[in-house]
Design a protein around this motif. Sequence first.
Motif, PDB file in Angstrom:
ATOM      1  N   VAL B  42      55.034  36.834  20.113  1.00  0.00           N
ATOM      2  CA  VAL B  42      55.774  37.688  19.557  1.00  0.00           C
ATOM      3  C   VAL B  42      55.424  38.108  18.059  1.00  0.00           C
ATOM      4  O   VAL B  42      54.992  39.645  18.694  1.00  0.00           O
ATOM      5  CB  VAL B  42      57.406  37.337  18.845  1.00  0.00           C
ATOM      6  N   ARG B  43      54.664  37.384  17.738  1.00  0.00           N
ATOM      7  CA  ARG B  43      53.649  38.428  16.817  1.00  0.00           C
ATOM      8  C   ARG B  43      52.312  38.823  17.570  1.00  0.00           C
ATOM      9  O   ARG B  43      52.111  40.585  16.712  1.00  0.00           O
ATOM     10  CB  ARG B  43      52.892  37.520  15.744  1.00  0.00           C
ATOM     11  N   MET B  44      52.179  38.477  18.353  1.00  0.00           N
ATOM     12  CA  MET B  44      51.396  38.788  19.333  1.00  0.00           C
ATOM     13  C   MET B  44      51.426  40.600  20.345  1.00  0.00           C
ATOM     14  O   MET B  44      50.787  41.587  19.861  1.00  0.00           O
ATOM     15  CB  MET B  44      50.428  38.456  20.126  1.00  0.00           C
ATOM     16  N   ALA B  45      52.266  40.553  20.114  1.00  0.00           N
ATOM     17  CA  ALA B  45      52.821  41.705  20.586  1.00  0.00           C
ATOM     18  C   ALA B  45      53.439  42.725  19.898  1.00  0.00           C
ATOM     19  O   ALA B  45      52.403  43.785  20.171  1.00  0.00           O
ATOM     20  CB  ALA B  45      54.601  41.357  21.943  1.00  0.00           C
ATOM     21  N   TYR B  99      49.358  38.950  26.737  1.00  0.00           N
ATOM     22  CA  TYR B  99      48.451  38.886  25.558  1.00  0.00           C
ATOM     23  C   TYR B  99      48.994  37.619  24.893  1.00  0.00           C
ATOM     24  O   TYR B  99      48.278  36.717  23.443  1.00  0.00           O
ATOM     25  CB  TYR B  99      48.748  40.009  24.582  1.00  0.00           C
ATOM     26  N   ASP B 100      49.490  36.302  25.828  1.00  0.00           N
ATOM     27  CA  ASP B 100      49.378  35.346  25.433  1.00  0.00           C
ATOM     28  C   ASP B 100      48.360  34.141  25.931  1.00  0.00           C
ATOM     29  O   ASP B 100      47.412  34.971  26.695  1.00  0.00           O
ATOM     30  CB  ASP B 100      50.384  34.583  26.097  1.00  0.00           C
ATOM     31  N   VAL B 101      48.491  33.112  25.696  1.00  0.00           N
ATOM     32  CA  VAL B 101      47.084  32.263  25.978  1.00  0.00           C
ATOM     33  C   VAL B 101      47.672  30.429  26.536  1.00  0.00           C
ATOM     34  O   VAL B 101      48.695  29.950  26.224  1.00  0.00           O
ATOM     35  CB  VAL B 101      45.915  32.055  25.069  1.00  0.00           C
ATOM     36  N   GLN B 102      46.844  30.081  27.278  1.00  0.00           N
ATOM     37  CA  GLN B 102      46.696  28.737  26.925  1.00  0.00           C
ATOM     38  C   GLN B 102      46.298  28.146  26.228  1.00  0.00           C
ATOM     39  O   GLN B 102      46.402  28.138  24.817  1.00  0.00           O
ATOM     40  CB  GLN B 102      45.415  28.410  28.092  1.00  0.00           C
TER      41      GLN B 102
END
Lengths: 476, 476
Positions: B42-45, B99-102
């Motif tokens: 959420v912070r990355m968004a 914007y999410d990652v593995q």
Amino acid sequence: NNPMDKFFAEVDKAVPASIDLLRAAVSIPSISADPANRPDVVRMAGFLAEQLENLGCSTVEQRALGKQPDKPDLDLPPIVLAQYGEDEGKKTILVYGHYDVQPALKDDGWNTDPFTLTIDEETGRMYGRGSTDDKGPVLGWICALQAYKKAGIEVPVNIKFCLEGMEEYGSEGLDDLIREEKDKFFNGVDAVCISDNYWLGTTKPCLTYGLRGVSYFNITIAGPAADLHSGVFGGTVHEPLTDLSHIFASLVLPNGTITIPGIMDQVAPLTDSERSLYQNLTFSMHELESALGSQTQICEGVEETLMRRWRYPSLSLHGIEGAFSASGAKTVIPAKVQGKFSIRTVPDMEPDHLTSLVKNHVNAVFEGLGSKNTCSVTCLHEGRPWVASPDHWNYRAASTAVQSVFGVSPDLTREGGSIPVTLTFEQELGVNVLLLPMGRNDDGAHSVNEKLDRGNYVEGIKLLGAYLWEVARVET
Amino acid sequence: NNPMDKFFAEVDKAVPASIDLLRAAVSIPSISADPANRPDVVRMAGFLAEQLENLGCSTVEQRALGKQPDKPDLDLPPIVLAQYGEDEGKKTILVYGHYDVQPALKDDGWNTDPFTLTIDEETGRMYGRGSTDDKGPVLGWICALQAYKKAGIEVPVNIKFCLEGMEEYGSEGLDDLIREEKDKFFNGVDAVCISDNYWLGTTKPCLTYGLRGVSYFNITIAGPAADLHSGVFGGTVHEPLTDLSHIFASLVLPNGTITIPGIMDQVAPLTDSERSLYQNLTFSMHELESALGSQTQICEGVEETLMRRWRYPSLSLHGIEGAFSASGAKTVIPAKVQGKFSIRTVPDMEPDHLTSLVKNHVNAVFEGLGSKNTCSVTCLHEGRPWVASPDHWNYRAASTAVQSVFGVSPDLTREGGSIPVTLTFEQELGVNVLLLPMGRNDDGAHSVNEKLDRGNYVEGIKLLGAYLWEVARVET
Ligand SMILES: [Zn+2]
Ligand SMILES: [Zn+2]
Ligand SMILES: [Zn+2]
Ligand SMILES: [Zn+2]
């Protein structure tokens, strides 16, 4: 007027203190398999040494054992050696136990924190890692000697303690110490008593005269230098986990049959007289089902089930290091996987021969896969099977003690698990070894929600004390 | 005097700032697979929304998506929707990224902290989770627009951003949003551009017109209520991991052949004209070996290897949840194991049909094992394969942009990985979708030591800007 009655009364009075002691021990996460916990293992040794000093042991030593063979930078935890009483007119019993525990994470599925002893007041179950394996029994000896003291009764035997901290990781360093101290610290030992196994069921005590051995294997399959994206590389590269899965499937069938050629040829044939030993045991399939929490047993009969547990080998796949193991859906091709499995061994299997059968089989299967990855097999640790004579005075003393505490004759059992030191003591010291369990078969040693019943702890302390009493009296 | 030269010069001047931006993004562990990291996602968004606002987007919205279907207490991360420019005389390009990652743990084998962007000055490699997948490319768009601004050049197209935070966990909620916003936010989109894949090799840019799909499966085998001690229970109980190993081995051979009946029948046959597309690609087996860090490729030839990657299905075993996966030698019988594997899919495979083939096969194999455990198979997520036409103006614009930045014509490639949204955009919006990669094939997306080369980042920013320039000029 049996002086033991006074002893029993002191044990009952001391229950809160005995439980506090166990709580303090469980709170130390002395996991021998994880190098990060090594300081906790060492702390646990210090905790026991202090208890033994407070008891009045004449010598208490924390013997350093050097470095861990597979981790050359890591000190092994010490073995605690202590002597209680040095009266030449008394028999000397060697008490062995271990103060390390299996790994445990709350996330594995524990209902409570594994390192906080948590008592269910309704059932009397005391949950915590090490509660039954083996901190409860080890503290049981200490509590028994404390009760002797409070009752004002002289302990009628000398006791030598040998408490190790690497039992759950191959007992590194223990055999060397036993051989080295054979004619020194262990000189004069008349018999050995180990409380590190379990009742056959949940209601009746037993004495145990046989154990399976165990050989633990690691198969490493390696290919790419790093984990790969399965979208980019899937279909174009030999995947280590695919190879490993085929090897795993070649080791054992779902019905428990070991499919490594040659292994069953090494198993001592079943004689008629041996078969008759399996006919009067206090065990029901219902107890097994309740320990399993399921009806997934392979056999329907008690005899066949116990034979499979006690006198036939078994192979268990434990898991894979290096593959994706978390929750979620990671699309990774693991670069290197280590498959872990172990084989429980019985007379007349020879560990070296077993290892070569395993290596030959795995290498042959891997060869047949036509993979460009590399495969190597190692035996991480091994312990031979053991069988003793239950007619020895050591067993008869224990049998009388069971009668006096529980009012019943114990079952004479074997165990499926392995306590490799049993065989070492028998062979090196040339004395009888008795396994005198404290916990029940549903304690969940090595599993989540490991527990020891309060009743087993308290009556177990009485049993250990009564055993020492009877050892001094039994006809030899 | 090409106005793009001024743009390129601004990109070069801004390199330190562009890298700082990537460093800030990598430092946010926006792992969508792990609920514990949801606040970071959420912070990355929020981080991206702020960047887009600073750019001067006319609308920036963080669209809430409700709860995660398999975790009813967990909010999905928002999709960031933003609009840059609203000139009806210009084409409108929809930019998608995630914007999410593995997941990534230092202990998995990273040489550096996965969430600290670490630059090797000698090679120019910038290591960090998400550097190439997909934070670098997403920030590339932002940096390109910043450079337009600094160069004083008007961006010749309108841009709509759609940035999601669940791509690595099935893109939950995205398809619904696209359908819902089809005639609202997405109204007027002329073509889509996605930068979320990789060059075919390490030296030459490419445009990608096809993707495999993926169906991700979970097999749960459960038996006892809790993990068991293999000494006590080994040989007497059906072990879930034994069952699972036999099922795993029944899915795929070490040479990559899928052994689930019926699957290969669904694959579109290879035509001669299709075969000819594989003959002039800038790819060598040496590049594959260097990406693998090993010589464990299944085929020796480029054509066969790329066909296996692009136009044939593959099955990868990813790992097992619930089994012993740490280092050491734990003698546990795991009570419940979840085997994870996925199948990369190609035309004309149908996900529903595939799932039923998988379920039928696994259930039949399990049935044949004669185990008393339970077995269930679920498809955790699925995405269809996709193929587009590389003759579309969208591809021609990109091809000219590659020529102007790199001085070469791009390879026309397909990809083995899956970006399910590609197909959704094509189908729902009825427009051409272009995949325009920034990173190289050895970037290690989804693996340890993921990296993006500094050169790829900087020239990639130029390419994205040049692409927008050419889109405005290309003949449609
Ligand atoms: Zn033990
Ligand atoms: Zn144990
Ligand atoms: Zn991606
Ligand atoms: Zn990805």
